[in-house]
Design a protein around this motif. Structure first.
Motif, short mmCIF file in Angstrom:
data_model
loop_
_atom_site.label_atom_id
_atom_site.label_comp_id
_atom_site.label_asym_id
_atom_site.label_seq_id
_atom_site.Cartn_x
_atom_site.Cartn_y
_atom_site.Cartn_z
N VAL A 136 -2.67 -27.42 75.10
CA VAL A 136 -1.80 -26.35 74.35
C VAL A 136 -1.68 -24.83 74.28
N PHE A 137 -3.06 -25.00 74.27
CA PHE A 137 -3.76 -23.73 73.56
C PHE A 137 -3.93 -22.25 75.05
N LEU A 138 -4.41 -23.16 75.92
CA LEU A 138 -4.46 -22.50 77.65
C LEU A 138 -2.58 -22.03 77.78
N ASN A 139 -2.05 -23.08 77.40
CA ASN A 139 -0.36 -23.42 78.33
C ASN A 139 0.20 -21.75 76.91
N HIS A 186 -6.02 -18.97 66.82
CA HIS A 186 -4.96 -19.96 67.55
C HIS A 186 -5.86 -20.90 68.63
N LEU A 187 -6.97 -20.57 68.80
CA LEU A 187 -8.55 -21.04 69.42
C LEU A 187 -8.89 -22.58 68.12
N PHE A 188 -9.04 -22.00 67.30
CA PHE A 188 -9.25 -23.23 66.14
C PHE A 188 -8.34 -23.65 65.72
N ASP A 189 -6.71 -23.16 65.64
CA ASP A 189 -5.77 -23.87 65.71
C ASP A 189 -6.20 -25.63 66.61
N ALA A 190 -6.06 -24.81 67.42
CA ALA A 190 -5.95 -25.71 68.95
C ALA A 190 -7.30 -27.51 68.45
N LEU A 191 -8.20 -26.40 68.74
CA LEU A 191 -9.45 -27.59 69.28
C LEU A 191 -9.48 -28.22 67.82
N ALA A 192 -9.93 -27.80 67.02
CA ALA A 192 -9.79 -28.08 65.66
C ALA A 192 -9.34 -28.88 64.87
N GLY A 193 -8.09 -29.02 65.02
CA GLY A 193 -6.41 -29.90 64.73
C GLY A 193 -6.68 -30.70 65.17
N TRP A 194 -6.61 -30.77 66.95
CA TRP A 194 -6.43 -31.92 67.85
C TRP A 194 -8.02 -32.69 67.84
#
Length: 200
Positions: free
Chosen positions: A139-142, A159-167
């Motif tokens: 999600v983050f890379l795309n 956005h990196l925090f959102d993607a990694l922490a959330g998932w």
């Protein structure tokens, strides 16, 4: 089915909570939405230009410009300021509706992942956690990172925090909950059954 929907709901809610913290209480995306004391004069100037609602990149060239004109624009703009604008005619603050749509989107996204995980024959916490973490990475890379390559967004790390922490949080939940659900499932294993059949 009901338990899978429950897994998707809780997973989507966890994503939503992380996003709420990131955009709200922690305000990690602030670098991309900063305040300027000149906002009134800037907004008044833009309104006077009578621009159609839309996104604008400046400097730029008209749609029918030649490649030579485009190259000349790039050469002239090298090392100079540039701006990207998302211009809207009216500010419609629909906080409740937007939050509901965001939560529904998260639930749907996690539901799609649950559908994939439900086809795995050997449910394990580690595999499910890594699948969720990889989903966040994709999600983050795309989207945010690909956008950043071209337009240098100021909230990339948010956005990196959102993607990694959330998932990752979602992965902990799915890795703990889904394997137990699948092991209790009474769905017949047609592959195993066929392997025990004697066909003359």
């Amino acid at each position: 089915m009901k338990r899978t929907l429950f897994a998707a709901f809780i997973g989507g809610l966890l994503l939503f909570i992380v996003q709420f913290l990131s955009w709200g209480l922690l305000n990690l995306h602030q670098p991309a939405q900063q305040y300027t004391s000149r906002q009134d004069s800037i907004l008044n100037f833009l309104q006077q230009q009578q621009l159609p609602a839309g996104g604008y990149l400046m400097p730029n060239v008209p749609e029918n410009a030649s490649m030579q004109e485009y190259d000349q624009m790039l050469l002239a703009a090298e090392g100079k300021p540039w701006v990207s604008i998302q211009y809207h005619h009216r500010n419609n603050s629909r906080m409740g509706l937007n939050m509901a749509r965001g939560l529904a989107t998260n639930i749907l996204t996690v539901g799609l992942l649950c559908w994939i995980l439900g086809r795995w024959r050997r449910p394990q916490f580690r595999s499910y956690f890594m699948a969720a973490l990889f989903t966040g990475t994709i999600v983050f890379l795309n989207a945010p990172y690909t956008y950043h390559i071209w337009y240098q967004s100021f909230d990339l790390y948010a956005h990196l925090f959102d993607a990694l922490a959330g998932w990752a949080l979602c992965g902990v939940w799915l890795g703990w909950y889904l394997p137990g659900v699948q092991q209790k499932s009474t769905r017949p294993d047609w592959t195993a059954e066929a392997s025990t059949m004697n066909i003359d």
